[in-house]
Design a protein around this motif. Sequence first.
Motif, PDB file in Angstrom:
ATOM      1  N   GLU A  59       1.449   6.875  -6.785  1.00 25.95           N
ATOM      2  CA  GLU A  59       0.403   7.883  -7.000  1.00 25.95           C
ATOM      3  C   GLU A  59       0.940   9.291  -6.718  1.00 25.95           C
ATOM      4  OE1 GLU A  59      -3.224   9.179  -8.271  1.00 25.95           O
ATOM      5  OE2 GLU A  59      -2.445   7.145  -8.368  1.00 25.95           O
ATOM      6  N   ARG A  60       1.762   9.434  -5.674  1.00 28.81           N
ATOM      7  CA  ARG A  60       2.368  10.727  -5.338  1.00 28.81           C
ATOM      8  C   ARG A  60       3.275  11.189  -6.476  1.00 28.81           C
ATOM      9  NH1 ARG A  60       6.874  13.080  -4.168  1.00 28.81           N
ATOM     10  NH2 ARG A  60       8.045  11.184  -4.407  1.00 28.81           N
ATOM     11  N   LYS A 117       0.829  -1.199   0.000  1.00 31.04           N
ATOM     12  CA  LYS A 117       0.000   0.000   0.000  1.00 31.04           C
ATOM     13  C   LYS A 117       0.873   1.262   0.000  1.00 31.04           C
ATOM     14  CE  LYS A 117      -3.924   2.033   2.392  1.00 31.04           C
ATOM     15  NZ  LYS A 117      -4.825   1.929   3.539  1.00 31.04           N
ATOM     16  N   ARG A 170       1.019   4.152  -2.849  1.00 26.68           N
ATOM     17  CA  ARG A 170       0.877   5.564  -2.469  1.00 26.68           C
ATOM     18  C   ARG A 170       2.031   6.392  -3.045  1.00 26.68           C
ATOM     19  NH1 ARG A 170      -1.160   4.933   2.569  1.00 26.68           N
ATOM     20  NH2 ARG A 170       0.851   4.258   3.327  1.00 26.68           N
TER      21      ARG A 170
END
Length: 185
Positions: A150-151, A143, A147
């Motif tokens: 995506e950042r 996860k 993240r």
Amino acid sequence: MFYKVSEKEMLKARNDIFLKSIVPILQEKGFEKSPFKPVCFGCCNSYVYIYEMCRLNNGLLEFVETDICRKDKYIKIHINSFKLSPEIQSASSLEGIDGLKSVILSSSAKKMRLDVDFIDCPPIFSKDFWFRTLKIGHYFTRKGYARQIERLKNLAQVKILNIDCFFKKWYARHSPDVIKLNLTL
């Protein structure tokens, strides 16, 4: 114990971010695949992807070159600009010119990297240097990795949406080199 992603998977993730999220924004801003021979647009070998895009803007040839290497976690986006003499109407009229790419590459002293070269203070004091580089950050779980991807995608999109501001800063620091063309139009 901790989630580990291979270099190959990270390379693919960064390349996907570039192709699916960044290239469409660059195309909206008027950039197209570099017309020079040989063209670098994609995998050069199994360790690096290189993408060269350019646009003609008020008689200036503006370049965006992206390097995505397997051995690091960055998407390195560089910009540079040149003045063409005589002026041309579209970048596609440079199609197939062989020697021009070597002239442009040899003039890379003015090339600036988006995430670090535009910092106005010493890097150690800059939040951009520490927290807003185009890099996959630290993660410990699946996860957390998702993240970070995506950042990176969101940060890259924001920087590319503001590419015109980066070119304005580039013009404030540098003057474009003049490249004389020998075109038979």
